[in-house]
Motif scaffolding. Structure first.
Motif, PDB file in Angstrom:
ATOM      1  N   ASN A   7       0.827  -1.207   0.000  1.00 21.79           N
ATOM      2  CA  ASN A   7       0.000   0.000   0.000  1.00 21.79           C
ATOM      3  C   ASN A   7       0.865   1.264   0.000  1.00 21.79           C
ATOM      4  O   ASN A   7       0.624   2.207   0.747  1.00 21.79           O
ATOM      5  CB  ASN A   7      -0.958  -0.017   1.194  1.00 21.79           C
ATOM      6  N   GLY A   8       1.917   1.226  -0.827  1.00 24.12           N
ATOM      7  CA  GLY A   8       2.849   2.353  -0.925  1.00 24.12           C
ATOM      8  C   GLY A   8       4.139   2.039  -0.194  1.00 24.12           C
ATOM      9  O   GLY A   8       4.268   2.328   0.990  1.00 24.12           O
ATOM     10  N   GLU A  32       1.140  -3.803  -4.673  1.00 24.18           N
ATOM     11  CA  GLU A  32       0.785  -2.393  -4.439  1.00 24.18           C
ATOM     12  C   GLU A  32       1.992  -1.599  -3.941  1.00 24.18           C
ATOM     13  O   GLU A  32       1.918  -0.879  -2.951  1.00 24.18           O
ATOM     14  CB  GLU A  32      -0.389  -2.284  -3.464  1.00 24.18           C
ATOM     15  N   THR A  33       3.095  -1.716  -4.658  1.00 25.34           N
ATOM     16  CA  THR A  33       4.307  -0.990  -4.273  1.00 25.34           C
ATOM     17  C   THR A  33       4.185   0.502  -4.533  1.00 25.34           C
ATOM     18  O   THR A  33       4.820   1.299  -3.873  1.00 25.34           O
ATOM     19  CB  THR A  33       5.522  -1.521  -5.042  1.00 25.34           C
ATOM     20  N   TRP A  34       3.413   0.878  -5.511  1.00 26.80           N
ATOM     21  CA  TRP A  34       3.195   2.269  -5.925  1.00 26.80           C
ATOM     22  C   TRP A  34       4.493   2.935  -6.372  1.00 26.80           C
ATOM     23  O   TRP A  34       4.628   4.152  -6.340  1.00 26.80           O
ATOM     24  CB  TRP A  34       2.561   3.104  -4.833  1.00 26.80           C
ATOM     25  N   ARG A  36       7.516   4.127  -8.960  1.00 30.92           N
ATOM     26  CA  ARG A  36       7.734   4.604 -10.325  1.00 30.92           C
ATOM     27  C   ARG A  36       9.180   4.311 -10.678  1.00 30.92           C
ATOM     28  O   ARG A  36      10.018   4.158  -9.788  1.00 30.92           O
ATOM     29  CB  ARG A  36       7.449   6.103 -10.403  1.00 30.92           C
ATOM     30  N   ASP A  52       6.880  -1.836 -12.117  1.00 23.24           N
ATOM     31  CA  ASP A  52       6.090  -0.681 -11.714  1.00 23.24           C
ATOM     32  C   ASP A  52       4.909  -0.524 -12.656  1.00 23.24           C
ATOM     33  O   ASP A  52       5.020  -0.773 -13.861  1.00 23.24           O
ATOM     34  CB  ASP A  52       6.943   0.584 -11.758  1.00 23.24           C
ATOM     35  N   ARG A  53       3.785  -0.100 -12.105  1.00 24.71           N
ATOM     36  CA  ARG A  53       2.631   0.187 -12.957  1.00 24.71           C
ATOM     37  C   ARG A  53       2.943   1.420 -13.784  1.00 24.71           C
ATOM     38  O   ARG A  53       3.579   2.355 -13.309  1.00 24.71           O
ATOM     39  CB  ARG A  53       1.393   0.445 -12.107  1.00 24.71           C
ATOM     40  N   HIS A  55       2.118   4.666 -14.699  1.00 26.90           N
ATOM     41  CA  HIS A  55       1.239   5.706 -14.163  1.00 26.90           C
ATOM     42  C   HIS A  55       0.926   6.697 -15.278  1.00 26.90           C
ATOM     43  O   HIS A  55       1.817   7.246 -15.894  1.00 26.90           O
ATOM     44  CB  HIS A  55       1.910   6.430 -12.996  1.00 26.90           C
ATOM     45  N   THR A  64      -2.895   6.255  -9.354  1.00 26.12           N
ATOM     46  CA  THR A  64      -1.819   5.770  -8.503  1.00 26.12           C
ATOM     47  C   THR A  64      -2.081   4.310  -8.183  1.00 26.12           C
ATOM     48  O   THR A  64      -3.120   3.760  -8.512  1.00 26.12           O
ATOM     49  CB  THR A  64      -1.732   6.563  -7.185  1.00 26.12           C
ATOM     50  N   GLY A  65      -1.149   3.704  -7.472  1.00 31.16           N
ATOM     51  CA  GLY A  65      -1.324   2.326  -7.043  1.00 31.16           C
ATOM     52  C   GLY A  65      -0.603   1.365  -7.955  1.00 31.16           C
ATOM     53  O   GLY A  65       0.168   1.741  -8.833  1.00 31.16           O
TER      54      GLY A  65
END
Length: 107
Positions: A7-8, A32-34, A36, A52-53, A55, A64-65
């Motif tokens: 969760n970050g 859910e590392t959030w 970048r 990484d997602r 963004h 985010t997320g």
């Protein structure tokens, strides 16, 4: 092996460090590392592989997320497996290579 919904991760690294110091896991799977690509994260004695997602900024909201990672002890034999396009599924993959004669399952 442990798994954790971070969760970050950047804001919760102290929790991860405390957990690692107490339990010393061989493999840590993170969701859910959030993170970048510009973020740097490290933990002593661990190698980190992450996805990484992407963004994207929308005209009205910032997304985010997301994001996954695997942290594995540097002393463990392993191979990073490049993640194929999974059409909306986030994953990070590592193959463990146990040494011959070592029992992986402990009862």
């Amino acid at each position: 092996m442990v798994t954790w919904n971070a969760n970050g991760l950047r804001s919760r690294m102290w929790e991860l460090r405390d957990f690692v110091n107490k339990y010393n896991p061989d493999v840590i799977s993170l969701q859910e590392t959030w993170l970048r690509p510009s973020h740097t994260i490290a933990l002593a004695n661990y190698k980190m592989y992450r996805n990484d997602r992407n963004h994207t900024m929308h005209i009205y909201t910032a997304r985010t997320g997301g994001g996954t990672a695997i942290m594995i002890k540097k002393s463990m034999k392993h191979t990073h497996i490049p993640t194929p396009n999974l059409n909306g599924v986030e994953a990070t993959m590592v193959a463990l290579t146990p040494e011959r004669g070592v029992c992986v399952n402990k009862h």
